[in-house]
Design an enzyme around this catalytic site. Sequence first.
Site, PDB file in Angstrom:
ATOM      1  CB  SER A 122      -0.880   0.005   1.252  1.00 46.56           C
ATOM      2  OG  SER A 122      -1.510   1.260   1.438  1.00 46.56           O
ATOM      3  CE1 TYR A 145      -2.687  -1.575   6.000  1.00 47.72           C
ATOM      4  CE2 TYR A 145      -2.189   0.703   5.410  1.00 47.72           C
ATOM      5  CZ  TYR A 145      -2.661  -0.556   5.064  1.00 47.72           C
ATOM      6  OH  TYR A 145      -3.105  -0.786   3.778  1.00 47.72           O
TER       7      TYR A 145
END
Length: 333
Positions: free
Chosen positions: A159, A185
Site C-alpha cells: 500500500s 500498518y
Amino acid sequence: MSTPQQPIPSGFTAASTTSDVLRGLDLTGKTAIVTGGASGLGRETVRALRAAGARVMAPVRDLARATAALAGIDGVAIEPMDMLDPASIDAFAARFLAADQPLHILVNSAGIMACPLARDARGFESQFATNHLGHFQLTARLWPALVRAGGARVVSVSSMGHYFSPVVVDDPHFDRRPYDPWAAYGQSKTANILFAVALDDRGQASGVRAFSLHPGGIAGTGLERHVPVQALIDNGVLDADGKPIHDPARGLKNVAEGAATQVWCATHPRLDGLGGVYCEDVDIAPLAQPLGGAFTMADAAILRGVQPYAVDRGTAAQLWHLSERLLGLEACR
C-alpha cells in the site's frame, strides 16, 4: 539481475480494470492461491483469474462467510486457514503439497489496517503478524510447489501506507515504543515490499519472481472498518454523504480497478523476466523522493512511487532473517 524501479511503461492506466489486464490471456492449466479471497480486492482477483481459466484456491478463516461470498464464482476451492495461526498455515500448505502439484501464482492479498493494539498467542503485533509474517510463512511452506511450476509469481499486496513507517527491525511488535495503529500498518506494508525484494533475489534461480504493489484507495471493502467515517470524509476518500469518491487519477478506484495491478503482477507477459519491484496503477512505480514530514491519508491522492527505505536490499535481508528467527524456519532454500 534486479529490475530497475521505474515505469516500463505498461500501456495501462490508473483506470484499467482486471478485465483490461487479462484481455487475450488464457490461464488454463495454471494454479493460483489467493489469500483474502472472500472479500474486496481478493475476491475480484479470484473472479478474474477464474474467468481467465486458472484453477483458483482461496484459503480463508471463516468458511461459511467465504462460501457465501464466493457463491457466484464457479469452481473456486475454499480451504480453511487463519493468518494468525501458524499451525493452520502449515496444515493448509501440507494439504496443498500432498497433491504434488505446481503453484504458478500466489497472491498474498489478505490484510488488516489501522486496528487497535492486539497480539497473537506468540505476542506478535497483529498487523505485522497478519500482513507480513503469516504470508512469509505461507510462501516458505509452499516453496516446493512454486519451484515445481518452472515459472511462478508471488504477489504481495502492499500500500501507499508504507509511507507511514519503515520496518523497525529492533522493535517490530511495539514492545518498547508507544503503539500507533497507522505506524503499525505502515510498517507491515513496508514489510510486504521488502519481502518481495528479498524473495525475488532468492527465487530468480528457481524461476520464482516476486512483486509488491499499491492497489489504490478502494473504500467499501471492509479494510477500513477501524477508520472513522468522518476521517475518510475529511481526507477526501468519501463524499459528504459517506459514499466512495471515484477518481482513478487520484488513486480512488473501484474494486475492478484496484485489483488490476495485482492481477497484472500475477499474470501479464510484459513482466516476464522482471521482478522484485513495487508497482502501482498497473505499471512499475517510480522511486520516490524521501518523504519529508508526516504522511496523511490525503497525501495518498497526490503522491506516487515507493519510498527508498522500502526497496533497500540490505534492509530486505535484515527483515528476511528476522522473519526466519521469529517463525523458527529457514525459508525458500
